[in-house]
Design a protein around this motif. Structure first.
Motif, PDB file in Angstrom:
ATOM      1  N   GLY A  26       0.043 -51.449 -66.219  1.00 50.82           N
ATOM      2  CA  GLY A  26       0.283 -50.234 -66.999  1.00 50.82           C
ATOM      3  C   GLY A  26      -0.997 -49.484 -67.294  1.00 50.82           C
ATOM      4  N   ARG A  27      -0.826 -48.196 -67.600  1.00 55.53           N
ATOM      5  CA  ARG A  27      -1.975 -47.335 -67.805  1.00 55.53           C
ATOM      6  C   ARG A  27      -2.371 -47.202 -69.262  1.00 55.53           C
ATOM      7  NH1 ARG A  27       0.389 -42.142 -64.977  1.00 55.53           N
ATOM      8  NH2 ARG A  27       2.204 -42.945 -66.082  1.00 55.53           N
ATOM      9  N   THR A  28      -1.631 -47.869 -70.162  1.00 55.82           N
ATOM     10  CA  THR A  28      -1.880 -47.669 -71.590  1.00 55.82           C
ATOM     11  C   THR A  28      -2.430 -48.914 -72.262  1.00 55.82           C
ATOM     12  OG1 THR A  28       0.411 -48.259 -72.097  1.00 55.82           O
ATOM     13  CG2 THR A  28      -0.084 -45.921 -71.758  1.00 55.82           C
ATOM     14  N   PHE A  29      -3.068 -49.766 -71.484  1.00 56.74           N
ATOM     15  CA  PHE A  29      -3.584 -51.027 -72.027  1.00 56.74           C
ATOM     16  C   PHE A  29      -4.502 -50.779 -73.210  1.00 56.74           C
ATOM     17  CE2 PHE A  29      -4.906 -55.328 -72.141  1.00 56.74           C
ATOM     18  CZ  PHE A  29      -6.289 -55.359 -72.272  1.00 56.74           C
ATOM     19  N   SER A  30      -5.313 -49.749 -73.129  1.00 56.06           N
ATOM     20  CA  SER A  30      -6.291 -49.485 -74.181  1.00 56.06           C
ATOM     21  C   SER A  30      -5.654 -49.119 -75.514  1.00 56.06           C
ATOM     22  CB  SER A  30      -7.248 -48.368 -73.745  1.00 56.06           C
ATOM     23  OG  SER A  30      -6.532 -47.176 -73.503  1.00 56.06           O
ATOM     24  N   SER A  31      -4.394 -48.781 -75.501  1.00 61.70           N
ATOM     25  CA  SER A  31      -3.726 -48.405 -76.745  1.00 61.70           C
ATOM     26  C   SER A  31      -3.075 -49.586 -77.455  1.00 61.70           C
ATOM     27  CB  SER A  31      -2.665 -47.331 -76.472  1.00 61.70           C
ATOM     28  OG  SER A  31      -1.614 -47.852 -75.699  1.00 61.70           O
ATOM     29  N   TYR A  32      -3.238 -50.770 -76.921  1.00 60.89           N
ATOM     30  CA  TYR A  32      -2.620 -51.959 -77.491  1.00 60.89           C
ATOM     31  C   TYR A  32      -3.645 -52.891 -78.110  1.00 60.89           C
ATOM     32  CZ  TYR A  32       1.776 -50.793 -75.192  1.00 60.89           C
ATOM     33  OH  TYR A  32       2.925 -50.171 -74.805  1.00 60.89           O
ATOM     34  N   THR A  33      -3.267 -53.420 -79.244  1.00 59.46           N
ATOM     35  CA  THR A  33      -3.978 -54.574 -79.799  1.00 59.46           C
ATOM     36  C   THR A  33      -3.457 -55.812 -79.085  1.00 59.46           C
ATOM     37  OG1 THR A  33      -4.543 -53.705 -81.981  1.00 59.46           O
ATOM     38  CG2 THR A  33      -4.065 -56.045 -81.844  1.00 59.46           C
ATOM     39  N   MET A  34      -4.362 -56.702 -78.749  1.00 59.67           N
ATOM     40  CA  MET A  34      -3.999 -57.899 -78.002  1.00 59.67           C
ATOM     41  C   MET A  34      -4.178 -59.137 -78.871  1.00 59.67           C
ATOM     42  SD  MET A  34      -3.088 -56.589 -75.193  1.00 59.67           S
ATOM     43  CE  MET A  34      -2.845 -58.083 -74.241  1.00 59.67           C
ATOM     44  N   GLY A  35      -3.212 -60.022 -78.765  1.00 56.99           N
ATOM     45  CA  GLY A  35      -3.288 -61.266 -79.514  1.00 56.99           C
ATOM     46  C   GLY A  35      -3.204 -62.460 -78.599  1.00 56.99           C
ATOM     47  N   TRP A  36      -3.801 -63.538 -79.047  1.00 57.43           N
ATOM     48  CA  TRP A  36      -3.665 -64.829 -78.379  1.00 57.43           C
ATOM     49  C   TRP A  36      -2.946 -65.788 -79.325  1.00 57.43           C
ATOM     50  CZ3 TRP A  36      -4.495 -66.060 -73.400  1.00 57.43           C
ATOM     51  CH2 TRP A  36      -5.315 -65.227 -72.633  1.00 57.43           C
ATOM     52  N   PHE A  37      -1.976 -66.494 -78.777  1.00 59.80           N
ATOM     53  CA  PHE A  37      -1.185 -67.452 -79.538  1.00 59.80           C
ATOM     54  C   PHE A  37      -1.159 -68.760 -78.766  1.00 59.80           C
ATOM     55  CE2 PHE A  37       0.730 -64.612 -82.670  1.00 59.80           C
ATOM     56  CZ  PHE A  37       0.476 -63.381 -82.096  1.00 59.80           C
ATOM     57  N   ARG A  38      -0.777 -69.812 -79.450  1.00 56.71           N
ATOM     58  CA  ARG A  38      -0.594 -71.090 -78.776  1.00 56.71           C
ATOM     59  C   ARG A  38       0.558 -71.835 -79.388  1.00 56.71           C
ATOM     60  NH1 ARG A  38      -6.227 -74.129 -80.601  1.00 56.71           N
ATOM     61  NH2 ARG A  38      -5.765 -74.327 -82.851  1.00 56.71           N
ATOM     62  N   GLN A  39       1.177 -72.656 -78.543  1.00 59.11           N
ATOM     63  CA  GLN A  39       2.335 -73.428 -78.993  1.00 59.11           C
ATOM     64  C   GLN A  39       2.234 -74.826 -78.425  1.00 59.11           C
ATOM     65  OE1 GLN A  39       6.132 -71.624 -78.101  1.00 59.11           O
ATOM     66  NE2 GLN A  39       7.122 -72.744 -79.763  1.00 59.11           N
ATOM     67  N   ALA A  40       2.125 -75.782 -79.330  1.00 61.82           N
ATOM     68  CA  ALA A  40       2.111 -77.188 -78.951  1.00 61.82           C
ATOM     69  C   ALA A  40       3.549 -77.699 -78.930  1.00 61.82           C
ATOM     70  CB  ALA A  40       1.276 -77.987 -79.934  1.00 61.82           C
ATOM     71  N   PRO A  41       3.816 -78.773 -78.198  1.00 60.58           N
ATOM     72  CA  PRO A  41       5.179 -79.302 -78.131  1.00 60.58           C
ATOM     73  C   PRO A  41       5.753 -79.599 -79.508  1.00 60.58           C
ATOM     74  CG  PRO A  41       3.799 -80.348 -76.487  1.00 60.58           C
ATOM     75  CD  PRO A  41       2.887 -79.524 -77.344  1.00 60.58           C
ATOM     76  N   GLY A  42       6.947 -79.094 -79.744  1.00 61.14           N
ATOM     77  CA  GLY A  42       7.617 -79.355 -81.005  1.00 61.14           C
ATOM     78  C   GLY A  42       7.120 -78.554 -82.181  1.00 61.14           C
ATOM     79  N   LYS A  43       6.208 -77.618 -81.930  1.00 55.60           N
ATOM     80  CA  LYS A  43       5.640 -76.828 -83.021  1.00 55.60           C
ATOM     81  C   LYS A  43       5.899 -75.341 -82.795  1.00 55.60           C
ATOM     82  CE  LYS A  43       2.028 -80.107 -84.296  1.00 55.60           C
ATOM     83  NZ  LYS A  43       0.589 -80.272 -84.626  1.00 55.60           N
ATOM     84  N   GLU A  44       5.682 -74.591 -83.844  1.00 60.29           N
ATOM     85  CA  GLU A  44       5.858 -73.155 -83.754  1.00 60.29           C
ATOM     86  C   GLU A  44       4.692 -72.516 -83.011  1.00 60.29           C
ATOM     87  OE1 GLU A  44       8.437 -72.404 -87.857  1.00 60.29           O
ATOM     88  OE2 GLU A  44       6.411 -71.629 -87.683  1.00 60.29           O
ATOM     89  N   ARG A  45       4.926 -71.288 -82.596  1.00 63.33           N
ATOM     90  CA  ARG A  45       3.879 -70.535 -81.926  1.00 63.33           C
ATOM     91  C   ARG A  45       2.911 -70.004 -82.983  1.00 63.33           C
ATOM     92  NH1 ARG A  45       5.620 -66.681 -77.059  1.00 63.33           N
ATOM     93  NH2 ARG A  45       6.608 -68.697 -76.599  1.00 63.33           N
TER      94      ARG A  45
END
Length: 123
Positions: A26-45
Protein backbone atom coordinates in the motif's frame (compact mmCIF):
# COMPACT_ATOMS: atom_id res chain seq x y z
CA UNK A 1 -6.10 -1.51 2.83
CA UNK A 2 -2.74 -2.57 4.22
CA UNK A 3 -1.23 -6.03 4.06
CA UNK A 4 1.53 -6.92 6.49
CA UNK A 5 4.07 -9.71 6.24
CA UNK A 6 6.47 -10.50 9.08
CA UNK A 7 9.74 -12.33 8.71
CA UNK A 8 12.90 -12.99 10.66
CA UNK A 9 11.72 -15.26 13.42
CA UNK A 10 13.56 -18.37 14.46
CA UNK A 11 15.29 -20.29 17.21
CA UNK A 12 18.00 -18.53 19.21
CA UNK A 13 19.82 -19.18 22.44
CA UNK A 14 19.29 -16.98 25.45
CA UNK A 15 21.35 -13.84 25.16
CA UNK A 16 21.17 -13.89 21.39
CA UNK A 17 19.56 -11.50 18.94
CA UNK A 18 16.97 -11.55 16.21
CA UNK A 19 15.67 -8.89 13.90
CA UNK A 20 12.07 -9.10 12.80
CA UNK A 21 10.84 -7.31 9.71
CA UNK A 22 7.33 -6.29 8.80
CA UNK A 23 6.78 -5.37 5.18
CA UNK A 24 3.66 -3.46 4.31
CA UNK A 25 1.82 -3.11 1.04
CA UNK A 26 0.00 0.00 0.00
CA UNK A 27 0.93 3.60 -0.58
CA UNK A 28 -0.20 4.95 2.79
CA UNK A 29 2.22 3.16 5.10
CA UNK A 30 3.55 6.45 6.42
CA UNK A 31 0.13 7.38 7.74
CA UNK A 32 -0.03 4.41 10.10
CA UNK A 33 1.28 3.89 13.57
CA UNK A 34 2.84 0.46 13.78
CA UNK A 35 2.75 -1.86 16.74
CA UNK A 36 4.50 -5.05 17.67
CA UNK A 37 2.69 -7.66 19.75
CA UNK A 38 3.47 -11.15 20.93
CA UNK A 39 1.45 -14.12 22.01
CA UNK A 40 2.79 -17.06 23.96
CA UNK A 41 0.90 -20.37 24.03
CA UNK A 42 -2.16 -20.15 26.22
CA UNK A 43 -1.74 -16.43 26.82
CA UNK A 44 -3.26 -13.27 25.51
CA UNK A 45 -1.70 -11.16 22.81
CA UNK A 46 0.50 -8.61 24.54
CA UNK A 47 1.78 -5.26 23.36
CA UNK A 48 5.56 -5.10 23.01
CA UNK A 49 6.05 -1.63 21.59
CA UNK A 50 5.21 0.65 18.75
CA UNK A 51 6.35 3.46 16.53
CA UNK A 52 4.25 6.40 15.50
CA UNK A 53 3.95 8.02 12.08
CA UNK A 54 6.63 10.51 13.06
CA UNK A 55 9.00 7.97 14.59
CA UNK A 56 8.12 8.26 18.24
CA UNK A 57 8.66 4.94 19.96
CA UNK A 58 7.23 3.29 23.05
CA UNK A 59 8.19 0.04 24.72
CA UNK A 60 6.79 -1.98 27.55
CA UNK A 61 9.07 -2.18 30.56
CA UNK A 62 9.98 -5.83 30.04
CA UNK A 63 11.74 -5.09 26.74
CA UNK A 64 13.12 -1.61 27.34
CA UNK A 65 16.84 -1.48 26.70
CA UNK A 66 16.74 -4.79 24.82
CA UNK A 67 14.34 -4.20 21.92
CA UNK A 68 14.41 -1.41 19.34
CA UNK A 69 11.69 -0.52 16.88
CA UNK A 70 12.43 1.43 13.72
CA UNK A 71 10.73 2.16 10.45
CA UNK A 72 11.59 3.31 6.96
CA UNK A 73 8.60 4.79 5.21
CA UNK A 74 10.39 4.74 1.86
CA UNK A 75 10.65 0.97 2.16
CA UNK A 76 7.24 0.41 3.76
CA UNK A 77 8.98 -1.58 6.47
CA UNK A 78 9.14 -1.62 10.24
CA UNK A 79 11.70 -3.61 12.23
CA UNK A 80 11.93 -5.05 15.70
CA UNK A 81 15.52 -5.56 16.77
CA UNK A 82 15.64 -7.91 19.73
CA UNK A 83 18.82 -8.25 21.77
CA UNK A 84 19.65 -10.07 24.99
CA UNK A 85 16.78 -12.43 24.36
CA UNK A 86 15.35 -14.42 27.23
CA UNK A 87 13.32 -17.65 27.24
CA UNK A 88 10.29 -15.63 28.36
CA UNK A 89 10.46 -13.73 25.05
CA UNK A 90 9.36 -16.92 23.30
CA UNK A 91 6.13 -16.21 21.43
CA UNK A 92 4.58 -15.60 18.06
CA UNK A 93 5.32 -12.00 17.16
CA UNK A 94 2.90 -9.90 15.17
CA UNK A 95 3.09 -6.49 13.62
CA UNK A 96 -0.03 -4.42 13.26
CA UNK A 97 -1.09 -1.09 11.82
CA UNK A 98 -3.50 1.53 13.10
CA UNK A 99 -4.48 4.86 11.65
CA UNK A 100 -3.39 6.92 14.62
CA UNK A 101 -0.99 9.71 15.46
CA UNK A 102 0.30 8.07 18.61
CA UNK A 103 1.28 4.60 19.74
CA UNK A 104 -1.63 2.57 21.07
CA UNK A 105 -1.06 -0.48 23.28
CA UNK A 106 -4.58 -1.90 22.89
CA UNK A 107 -4.57 -4.63 20.22
CA UNK A 108 -8.30 -4.22 19.59
CA UNK A 109 -7.65 -0.77 18.12
CA UNK A 110 -5.43 -2.05 15.32
CA UNK A 111 -6.95 -2.44 11.89
CA UNK A 112 -4.43 -4.63 10.12
CA UNK A 113 -2.33 -7.58 11.25
CA UNK A 114 0.41 -9.73 9.86
CA UNK A 115 0.37 -13.50 10.03
CA UNK A 116 2.94 -13.67 12.79
CA UNK A 117 6.42 -15.13 13.08
CA UNK A 118 7.61 -17.57 15.71
CA UNK A 119 10.44 -16.60 18.03
CA UNK A 120 11.82 -19.33 20.27
CA UNK A 121 14.52 -18.60 22.82
CA UNK A 122 16.22 -21.61 24.36
CA UNK A 123 17.81 -21.55 27.78
Amino acid sequence: QVQLVESGGGLVQAGGSLRLSCAASGRTFSSYTMGWFRQAPGKERDFVGGISRTGGVYYVDSVKGRFTISRDNTKNTVWLQMNSLKPEDTAVYYCAAVSSWGVIPDPSKYNYWGQGTQVTVSS
